[in-house]
Design a protein around this motif. Structure first.
Motif, PDB file in Angstrom:
ATOM      1  N   LEU A   2      -8.475   5.085  -0.005  1.00 13.31           N
ATOM      2  CA  LEU A   2      -8.449   6.502  -0.392  1.00 13.31           C
ATOM      3  C   LEU A   2      -9.853   7.069  -0.527  1.00 13.31           C
ATOM      4  N   VAL A  42       2.944   9.486   2.453  1.00 16.63           N
ATOM      5  CA  VAL A  42       2.418   8.482   3.368  1.00 16.63           C
ATOM      6  C   VAL A  42       3.403   8.268   4.507  1.00 16.63           C
ATOM      7  N   LEU A  55       1.178  10.489  -3.297  1.00 15.25           N
ATOM      8  CA  LEU A  55       0.782  10.849  -1.935  1.00 15.25           C
ATOM      9  C   LEU A  55       1.971  10.761  -0.981  1.00 15.25           C
ATOM     10  N   ARG A  85       1.379   6.996  -6.529  1.00 11.21           N
ATOM     11  CA  ARG A  85       0.299   7.898  -6.951  1.00 11.21           C
ATOM     12  C   ARG A  85       0.559   9.344  -6.536  1.00 11.21           C
ATOM     13  N   LEU A  99       0.826  -1.211   0.000  1.00 13.03           N
ATOM     14  CA  LEU A  99       0.000   0.000   0.000  1.00 13.03           C
ATOM     15  C   LEU A  99       0.859   1.258   0.000  1.00 13.03           C
ATOM     16  N   SER A 124      -4.008  -2.382  -5.712  1.00 10.97           N
ATOM     17  CA  SER A 124      -4.616  -1.177  -6.282  1.00 10.97           C
ATOM     18  C   SER A 124      -6.066  -1.015  -5.817  1.00 10.97           C
ATOM     19  N   GLU A 147       2.198   1.650  -3.499  1.00  6.14           N
ATOM     20  CA  GLU A 147       1.137   2.050  -4.423  1.00  6.14           C
ATOM     21  C   GLU A 147       0.742   3.514  -4.223  1.00  6.14           C
ATOM     22  N   MET A 148       0.555   3.904  -2.993  1.00  9.23           N
ATOM     23  CA  MET A 148       0.074   5.264  -2.724  1.00  9.23           C
ATOM     24  C   MET A 148       1.162   6.305  -2.977  1.00  9.23           C
ATOM     25  N   THR A 149       2.407   6.002  -2.663  1.00 11.79           N
ATOM     26  CA  THR A 149       3.480   6.962  -2.971  1.00 11.79           C
ATOM     27  C   THR A 149       3.698   7.043  -4.484  1.00 11.79           C
ATOM     28  N   ASP A 193      -0.228  13.123   3.724  1.00 10.94           N
ATOM     29  CA  ASP A 193      -1.561  12.947   3.145  1.00 10.94           C
ATOM     30  C   ASP A 193      -2.320  11.831   3.865  1.00 10.94           C
ATOM     31  N   ALA A 253      -6.072  -0.023  -2.170  1.00 11.80           N
ATOM     32  CA  ALA A 253      -5.674   1.393  -2.072  1.00 11.80           C
ATOM     33  C   ALA A 253      -6.841   2.294  -2.474  1.00 11.80           C
ATOM     34  N   ASP A 254      -7.530   1.955  -3.561  1.00 11.35           N
ATOM     35  CA  ASP A 254      -8.699   2.737  -3.996  1.00 11.35           C
ATOM     36  C   ASP A 254      -9.742   2.795  -2.882  1.00 11.35           C
TER      37      ASP A 254
END
Length: 164
Positions: free
Chosen positions: A159, A32, A30, A28, A21, A152, A24-26, A95, A155-156
């Motif tokens: 978020l 974290v 963000l 994108r 996660l 993914s 994935e989020m970084t 974030d 994570a969706d």
């Protein structure tokens, strides 16, 4: 501050999911941060290191700084473990803060569940668990069940839950 947890029993895949996660989020874009709860005494320092020697000598806090990172170690010396809220207050703005563990805290969570552990789901008795990420399709749940390997999608879900 947006916070979301990943919880579950030992060997349920919590840490592996957390790492995926964060990646994935970084990816994108963000920022974290994470907090990891350990039920056992853990040490980020090692005997013989200068910082270890400072702590052993009685220092309450030791900061180790280098061009690549800095770390603060705080010795409890018999004091109670600080509550999650106090630890969150020490973090720099981000974030999202992902929290591993802390099953009984009030923040929203996803439960990591692997059938191989032989452990029952936590979700049925814990209203802070908003979804289960599992390698099987457990029935009878009132929360969504997500594929444990669908980073993914998980994570969706997170978020969307926090409004990012």
């Amino acid at each position: 501050m947006n916070i979301y947890g990943v919880t579950g029993w030992k060997n349920s895949g919590k840490t592996h999911l957390m790492v995926r996660l964060v990646e994935e989020m970084t990816r994108r874009g963000l920022v974290v941060s994470t907090i990891k709860h350990a039920h056992h005494a853990s040490d980020v320092d090692h005997p013989g290191r200068d910082s270890f020697r400072h702590r052993e000598a009685g220092a309450q806090e030791v900061i180790v700084a280098s061009p690549g990172r800095w770390a603060l170690m705080h010795e409890l010396r018999g004091a109670a473990e600080p509550p999650l809220a106090e630890l969150l207050a020490r973090l720099s703005p981000a974030d999202l803060v992902l929290i591993e563990g802390y099953k009984r805290e009030a923040h929203p969570k996803i439960e990591a569940h692997r059938t191989e552990t032989g452990r029952p789901l936590i979700a049925p008795g814990n209203t802070t668990i908003r979804a289960v990420a599992s390698n099987c399709a457990p029935g009878g749940l009132t929360v969504p069940v997500l594929d444990l390997d669908d980073t993914s999608g998980i994570a969706d879900f997170i978020l969307k839950e926090v409004g990012l």
